[in-house]
Design a protein around this motif. Structure first.
Motif, PDB file in Angstrom:
ATOM      1  N   UNK A  12       0.835  -1.201   0.000  1.00 15.84           N
ATOM      2  CA  UNK A  12       0.000   0.000   0.000  1.00 15.84           C
ATOM      3  C   UNK A  12       0.863   1.241   0.000  1.00 15.84           C
ATOM      4  N   UNK A  13       0.524   2.165  -0.910  1.00 15.63           N
ATOM      5  CA  UNK A  13       1.231   3.448  -0.994  1.00 15.63           C
ATOM      6  C   UNK A  13       0.231   4.547  -0.649  1.00 15.63           C
ATOM      7  N   UNK A  14       0.597   5.407   0.306  1.00 14.46           N
ATOM      8  CA  UNK A  14      -0.310   6.461   0.761  1.00 14.46           C
ATOM      9  C   UNK A  14       0.362   7.824   0.636  1.00 14.46           C
ATOM     10  N   UNK A  15      -0.368   8.762   0.030  1.00 15.42           N
ATOM     11  CA  UNK A  15       0.068  10.152  -0.015  1.00 15.42           C
ATOM     12  C   UNK A  15      -0.685  10.887   1.091  1.00 15.42           C
ATOM     13  N   UNK A  16       0.046  11.504   2.004  1.00  8.57           N
ATOM     14  CA  UNK A  16      -0.625  12.027   3.199  1.00  8.57           C
ATOM     15  C   UNK A  16       0.077  13.279   3.721  1.00  8.57           C
ATOM     16  N   UNK A  17      -0.579  13.923   4.662  1.00  2.60           N
ATOM     17  CA  UNK A  17       0.045  14.984   5.465  1.00  2.60           C
ATOM     18  C   UNK A  17      -0.222  14.646   6.927  1.00  2.60           C
ATOM     19  N   UNK A  18       0.729  14.972   7.786  1.00 11.73           N
ATOM     20  CA  UNK A  18       0.556  14.762   9.218  1.00 11.73           C
ATOM     21  C   UNK A  18      -0.432  15.796   9.757  1.00 11.73           C
ATOM     22  N   UNK A  19      -1.421  15.332  10.485  1.00 14.73           N
ATOM     23  CA  UNK A  19      -2.453  16.230  11.009  1.00 14.73           C
ATOM     24  C   UNK A  19      -1.856  17.286  11.942  1.00 14.73           C
TER      25      UNK A  19
END
Length: 332
Positions: free
Chosen positions: A226-233
């Motif tokens: 799984x590859x996830x594009x995210x930002x830390x909250x």
């Protein structure tokens, strides 16, 4: 003292020709006699100025369409055929539904651009993943793809803000500014994604007026990769930016915000919301919409007839040209 005449009276009071003879189309001999009392070439400029005539015809059309009138179809069809494309475009803008039609078209364009921004965001995620997966890859490759993700995230949030502005205008056009039923319908369509919408709506101001947001990529290995594009909250909270309550609640309920899933859900919701606004306009502006479609239909007939005539003339010109240059027309 010289004797007062009609000509001196008109000159002294500075009357204009169009104040005496309002219409210059099909004027009577008496009208023409009055116009001749004015000095200089003003009469002939008035009679034969094509642009002025075009403007008057367009204004007549505009006055008719401004109230969504449909009670004189034959006369309207004649007026439509009497103006050129520029005059028609000018007059059509006065139809009340014209701005509604443009707004709905703009919504479709915004949705298309949002989908493109979402695809580009996914492409940047794939580029960041590739840069991480290959040990020999340069750091610059990852940074380049990271910049693309930053740009497309800003594009997406800006397009969403544009979508919101257009919907507000449509709501106003339909006379639903203070309608609670409208608010309930929107909330019903958005459902559990309301926090995501609040976040993306506020994200534009955060990026533009606070600081750029650089997404990250994480790769999880398990039964499936799984590859996830995210930002830390926490990055969104600790810097002191004052988020709207709905957006803040969404941020605080997530440790990491999956940008791919968020933008995908919002794009699907926006597509359904556009359908809702189309139906809303049809229901609350039915009279204006019917009139507007009739206007465009009449003009389409005129344009079709004009193209048909042009094509026929072109065929005959081609035929005459071939006859002139053919062997049978030559003499030795």
């Amino acid at each position: 003292m010289p004797r007062e005449t009609l000509q001196t009276f008109l000159t002294r009071h500075r009357f204009k020709p169009w104040e005496i003879v309002p219409s210059v189309k099909g004027i009577s001999r008496e009208d023409y006699a009055l116009l001749r009392l004015f000095p200089g070439n003003l009469v002939f400029d008035l009679l034969f100025d094509e642009q002025l005539l075009e403007l008057r015809k367009s204004l007549c059309l505009a006055e008719y369409m401004a109230v969504s009138a449909t009670d004189q179809p034959e006369q309207f069809a004649q007026m439509v055929s009497a103006v050129g494309s520029e005059g028609w475009a000018f007059a059509l803008r006065f139809s009340p539904y014209h701005k509604v039609s443009l707004a709905l078209e703009n919504l479709e364009l915004v949705l298309s651009a949002m989908l493109e921004a979402g695809l580009s965001l996914n492409a940047a995620k794939a580029g960041m993943e590739s840069a991480m997966s290959f040990a020999h890859s340069e750091t610059r490759s990852y940074e380049r793809e990271e910049s693309k993700a930053t740009i497309n995230l800003l594009n997406f949030s800006t397009l969403y803000a544009t979508y919101v502005d257009i919907c507000r205008r449509l709501r106003k056009y339909a006379g639903l500014d203070r309608s609670r039923a409208y608010d309930r319908a929107i909330q019903k369509i958005i459902g559990k994604n309301a926090g995501k919408h609040d976040f993306i709506k506020d994200l534009r101001n955060f990026i533009l007026h606070h600081h750029l947001l650089r997404p990250s990529v994480t790769i999880t290995h398990g039964d499936t990769r799984t590859v996830t594009l995210f930002v830390h909250a926490e990055w969104l909270i600790i810097d002191g930016y004052v988020w709207k309550s709905g957006a803040r609640g969404f941020i605080q309920s997530n440790r990491k915000i999956d940008l791919t899933a968020t933008t995908d859900d919002i794009s699907k919701d926006v597509a359904r919301l556009i359908e809702f606004h189309v139906k809303m306009a049809e229901r609350h502006l039915q009279k204006d919409k019917i009139a507007y479609e009739l206007y465009k239909y009449e003009r389409a007939k005129v344009d079709h007839l004009s193209k048909s005539i042009t094509n026929i003339e072109a065929i005959f010109k081609l035929r005459r040209r071939s006859l002139r240059v053919g062997p049978e027309s030559c003499s030795i």
